[in-house]
Design a protein around this motif. Structure first.
Motif, PDB file in Angstrom:
ATOM      1  N   MET A 227     -36.299 -16.309  -0.807  1.00 20.98           N
ATOM      2  CA  MET A 227     -36.067 -14.865  -0.859  1.00 20.98           C
ATOM      3  C   MET A 227     -37.201 -14.122  -1.567  1.00 20.98           C
ATOM      4  SD  MET A 227     -33.390 -14.334   0.877  1.00 20.98           S
ATOM      5  CE  MET A 227     -32.954 -12.648   0.460  1.00 20.98           C
TER       6      MET A 227
ATOM      7  N   GLU B 101     -35.287 -14.387   5.232  1.00 21.16           N
ATOM      8  CA  GLU B 101     -35.941 -13.291   5.961  1.00 21.16           C
ATOM      9  C   GLU B 101     -34.902 -12.212   6.264  1.00 21.16           C
ATOM     10  OE1 GLU B 101     -38.690 -12.624   9.979  1.00 21.16           O
ATOM     11  OE2 GLU B 101     -38.161 -14.642   9.321  1.00 21.16           O
ATOM     12  N   ASP B 102     -35.314 -10.959   6.036  1.00 25.52           N
ATOM     13  CA  ASP B 102     -34.426  -9.826   6.314  1.00 25.52           C
ATOM     14  C   ASP B 102     -33.092  -9.965   5.591  1.00 25.52           C
ATOM     15  OD1 ASP B 102     -36.379  -8.788   8.007  1.00 25.52           O
ATOM     16  OD2 ASP B 102     -35.573  -9.886   9.740  1.00 25.52           O
ATOM     17  N   ASP B 103     -33.156 -10.267   4.308  1.00 25.22           N
ATOM     18  CA  ASP B 103     -31.965 -10.409   3.473  1.00 25.22           C
ATOM     19  C   ASP B 103     -30.963 -11.412   4.032  1.00 25.22           C
ATOM     20  OD1 ASP B 103     -32.856  -8.623   1.568  1.00 25.22           O
ATOM     21  OD2 ASP B 103     -32.044  -6.896   2.677  1.00 25.22           O
ATOM     22  N   ALA B 104     -31.487 -12.471   4.656  1.00 22.06           N
ATOM     23  CA  ALA B 104     -30.626 -13.528   5.201  1.00 22.06           C
ATOM     24  C   ALA B 104     -31.227 -14.884   4.855  1.00 22.06           C
ATOM     25  CB  ALA B 104     -30.481 -13.383   6.712  1.00 22.06           C
TER      26      ALA B 104
ATOM     27  N   ASN C 251     -40.614 -14.621  -0.735  1.00 20.66           N
ATOM     28  CA  ASN C 251     -41.812 -14.862   0.081  1.00 20.66           C
ATOM     29  C   ASN C 251     -42.405 -16.257  -0.112  1.00 20.66           C
ATOM     30  OD1 ASN C 251     -41.772 -12.181   1.131  1.00 20.66           O
ATOM     31  ND2 ASN C 251     -42.665 -11.474  -0.810  1.00 20.66           N
TER      32      ASN C 251
END
Length: 865
Positions: free
Chosen positions: A597, A191-194, A599
């Motif tokens: 990454m 989520e959120d590039d993490a 979804n």
């Protein structure tokens, strides 16, 4: 030997006192005896492959040996059931992460409470209501100790304290490396590039798990489990409709070189959670179950073997001294060897369990020969006087007993250098046991006979009442005499036919080190293994290390796709014969990250298309690295610190009731090697290791050790008999009975599908060691009568009447003694007993029919013309 016998007869009281003192001292060591069912005892620890495996363990941990707990419950998705499973996991976690302060406070509080002389078990447990994990441990230990828990006697208090302290010491070793379960496993989310890990079951601020309670919470938990394909057959089992039916707990260990203590504790914990339906399985537990069978059989069978041998003594001698004296000597020999093992800290293995029974059976033969000589020389003892006559009789037979014991000692000692420790220890301590048996029988019996009155024996024997006459024995001896003297050519022709048939069977022998083959198909150990294989893809595993040839080579699409394709190949339907239903590897983490990454789309549970994505995922992913070796803790079983090589952990699981065995496992490794040789790019390398691989190696050592031991034993014994008889032909003839018996033994094993394994690998050595005794007795007696001037036929007839009778009675003691093993619940002991009975019959026939027939055929004289 004559000097020693004179010393014994002059100081009989001193000899008896010394031997009984030594017995008491050594007997104290028996309380320290332990059983060794560790994997190391059955592996070739000096082999280069074993050393390479140890290096692999240093990098990836002992990840190929694990325990699986399957939990099935009709009310699985209820809060109460989850609470019980949580308690089970908490009890196991106590041996994963050691809290020294907490454990010391627990023991201190326990000690203070136990100082109250009036405290009951119920009152004691009530003081730990706020510490349910320790309370459950106390309940387990009280149940294990036995007795009335509501009346805590001083003895129970001491035992309880000792058990708790022992458990605390085991906890401090932190032998459990990881507990993988639906309650403890982390998943990867993006989520959120993490990328980060999340617990499948969340915890509160105190670290306590927040178990689902409502239907919606349970449905959400089930969705989490099904989200990641890696979890299926790993921590849960689903039916054909996709419904989760069972939950799994996989316990991995840091080092299983000594698996016994932690495996026992796990079983104890599992058995204490009676509200749950738990099926435990795994190689460490199999060794524990084998250990339990061994303990039960030893306690049950040794008295029965003793009883059988005592009956043989009574039938033979029909006197109290003829029963008591041999019984005392073989009891002392057994106590000496077991006590010595206890004092030295040598544990009893699956092979070593036969040592006490072997001592009883073999030790009885020395006693029978000595007492037979005493009764046979009754007239001489009466004529010369008790002192001189007894010295004459005992000196004569003690030399023969010494020589037979020496040859048996040499036979057993040939296994002392075996690379498999379980076999080498058996060879060493069996040989020492023979020394003890010869020393004790040659000391205790003459000393006792010196002190006992000779008049009663003189009345019964010397006045015409024969002590060991038996119509059955006489008929057997008569039959053997006719066969050996008048039909010796026919006898040798029959032997030749048997040898040809046995040789054909010999080439049918299969070597196997599969422990499950020791149990019947309906045994719980076999049925639970079958169930675990079907549900979790295998009950044990092995490592396939694939090296990219350069640092960070694992972090490439090319490498990970090779790993992914290889894993698909391993578990594909076309390779069903590989019996690999599940594999685990580092590529699973990358696939999960890629899916997270994107979804959580299952279509993205695959290796990314470019190397940059892999590097980015590993860069942004964060989790614990407790040992600061540069690898996330979750990665440690699957990749090295340089990210150069990857460990593919493959689970082996049989299809149906057919066990893989050593040969099947060897074929699997061969097929995998051939495939990797073909598909791996230049610069890549691989190695296959793990306990299944080492057990295959053990099979080769069993075969090579068997051949080496047999050849060395026959050579040494042939040379010894050559020095004894000073006749080259006679030394060659002496090997015939033993060689025939060994070949027939292997032939029977081959024709009837009895596997050559660690337990049966000692039978040939025992056959030679015991068989040579009969041969020496026969040849020595034959030479005696030839020196008196008798012709060959007359000497053979007298030898069969005198030595033949003693040989038959000792053989009966051995045959019926080993027959008791048929009552065992442990298949190796049953087969060991059966084969020993057959080979004892073969060695007896060899000594009393084949050997005299060979003497007739070859015209060996044993004296100068």
């Amino acid at each position: 030997m004559d000097r020693y016998i004179r010393f014994v007869l002059k100081r009989p009281v001193f000899i008896l006192v010394v031997f009984f003192i030594v017995t008491i001292i050594l007997a104290s060591g028996m309380v320290h005896l332990q059983f060794d069912t560790s994997i190391t005892a059955f592996l070739p620890i000096s082999d280069i492959e074993y050393k390479n495996y140890e290096k692999v363990k240093e990098i990836y941990g002992d990840c190929d040996t694990f325990v699986i707990l399957n939990i099935a419950d009709k009310n699985l998705w209820q809060y109460e059931t989850f609470g019980r499973i949580n308690d089970l996991i908490i009890d196991l976690e106590g041996f994963e992460d050691y809290n020294q302060t907490l454990e010391q406070d627990r023991i201190k509080q326990l000690d203070q409470l136990l100082e109250d002389p009036t405290i009951t078990g119920e009152a004691l447990l009530s003081n730990f209501t706020d510490d349910p994990a320790f309370k459950r441990l106390l309940v387990r230990k009280l149940e294990m100790i036995g007795g009335d828990p509501n009346r805590l006697s001083s003895r129970i208090k001491r035992k309880l304290t000792s058990a708790v302290v022992t458990a605390n010491e085991l906890k401090s070793e932190e032998m459990i490396d990881d507990i993988i379960s639906p309650f403890t496993t982390k998943d990867i989310t993006g989520e959120d590039d993490a990328l980060e890990t999340v617990n499948l079951i969340e915890t509160d601020s105190d670290g306590k798990r927040l178990l689902p309670k409502t239907d919606s919470e349970f449905q959400a938990f089930i969705a989490k489990l099904k989200r990641n394909p890696v979890f299926k057959q790993g921590i849960y089992v689903a039916d054909a409709k996709g419904n989760i039916t069972d939950l799994g707990i996989v316990i991995r260990f840091k080092d299983m070189s000594n698996s016994d203590p932690i495996a026992r504790e796990i079983l104890e914990i599992v058995n204490s959670h009676k509200e749950l339906t738990i099926t435990p399985q795994g190689q460490p537990l199999v060794y524990i179950w084998i250990n339990n069978y061994m303990e039960q059989d030893l306690a049950r069978l040794i008295p029965l073997v003793m009883l059988v041998v005592v009956i043989i003594f009574f039938i033979n001698f029909k006197s109290i001294r003829g029963v008591v004296l041999p019984f005392v000597t073989l009891s002392m020999a057994t106590v000496w060897i077991l006590g010595l093992m206890g004092h030295l800290g040598v544990k009893i293995t699956t092979v070593g369990i036969s040592i006490p029974i072997l001592m009883i059976a073999v030790g009885s033969s020395y006693s029978i020969h000595i007492l037979n000589q005493y009764y046979a020389d009754c007239h001489l003892i009466t004529k010369e006087g008790k002192a001189d006559g007894l010295e004459h009789a005992m000196s004569h037979i003690s030399v023969t007993v010494f020589l037979t014991g020496l040859t048996t000692f040499v036979s057993f000692m040939t296994l002392a250098s075996h690379p498999i420790s379980a076999i080498s220890e058996w060879g060493l301590f069996s040989a020492l046991g023979i020394v003890f048996a010869v020393l004790i029988s040659s000391s205790i019996i003459p000393a006792a006979l010196e002190l006992l009155p000779h008049k009663s024996v003189e009345t019964k024997v010397c006045n015409g009442k024969k002590m060991f006459d038996s119509p059955i024995i006489d008929r057997i001896i008569h039959f053997m005499t006719i066969g050996a003297i008048y039909h010796y050519k026919k006898v040798m022709a029959v032997v030749l036919i048997l040898l040809v048939v046995s040789f054909i069977g010999l080439f049918k022998i299969q070597v196997d080190t599969e422990l499950l083959r020791n149990f019947k198909k309906d045994n719980y150990i076999r049925t639970s293994a079958k169930m675990i294989c079907e549900k979790y893809g295998g009950r044990w595993g092995f490592n396939i290390i694939i090296d990219s040839g350069k640092p960070d080579g694992v972090k490439t699409t090319k490498y990970l796709n090779i790993i992914s394709d290889f894993r698909k190949w391993l578990s594909s339907d076309e390779n069903r014969d590989l019996c690999i239903r599940r594999t685990d590897a580092f590529s699973d983490f990358i696939k999960t990250m890629h899916m997270a990454m994107n979804n959580d789309d299952p279509a993205f549970f695959k290796i990314p298309d470019n190397d940059m994505d892999i590097s980015d995922y590993l860069e942004i992913f964060s989790d614990d690295d407790d040992n600061s070796d540069g690898r996330i803790d979750q990665f440690e079983p699957y990749v090295d610190t340089d990210f150069r090589a990857c460990n593919v952990l493959a689970r082996l699981g049989e299809h149906g009731d057919t066990l893989l065995g050593t040969l099947g496992t060897k074929k699997i490794f061969k097929k995998i090697s051939a495939h990797l040789d073909q598909v791996l790019p230049a610069g890549y390398s691989y190695k296959i290791t793990g306990h299944p691989s080492l057990l295959v190696k053990s099979a080769a050592y069993i075969v090579n050790g068997q051949i080496r031991s047999l050849l060395l034993t026959l050579l040494v014994i042939g040379i010894m008999i050559l020095f004894l008889l000073k006749d080259f032909k006679a030394s060659l003839l002496s090997l015939i009975p033993m060689t025939v018996a060994v070949i027939i033994n292997f032939g029977i094993m081959g024709w009837f599908g009895i596997y050559l394994d660690i337990a049966t690998s000692t039978i040939a050595t025992i056959t030679i060691g015991i068989g040579v005794d009969d041969t020496i007795h026969f040849l020595n007696t034959f030479r005696y009568y030839r020196k008196l001037g008798e012709e060959v036929d007359a000497a053979l007839q007298h030898t069969l009447q005198v030595a033949g009778k003693a040989i038959l009675f000792t053989s009966f003691a051995l045959i019926f003694g080993f027959s008791v093993l048929g009552l065992s619940t442990f298949k190796p002991l049953i087969l060991f007993g059966l084969l020993m009975m057959i080979t004892m019959v073969a060695t007896t026939i060899g000594a009393l029919i084949v050997l005299p027939s060979a003497i007739k055929l070859t015209k060996v004289r044993l004296v100068k013309a």
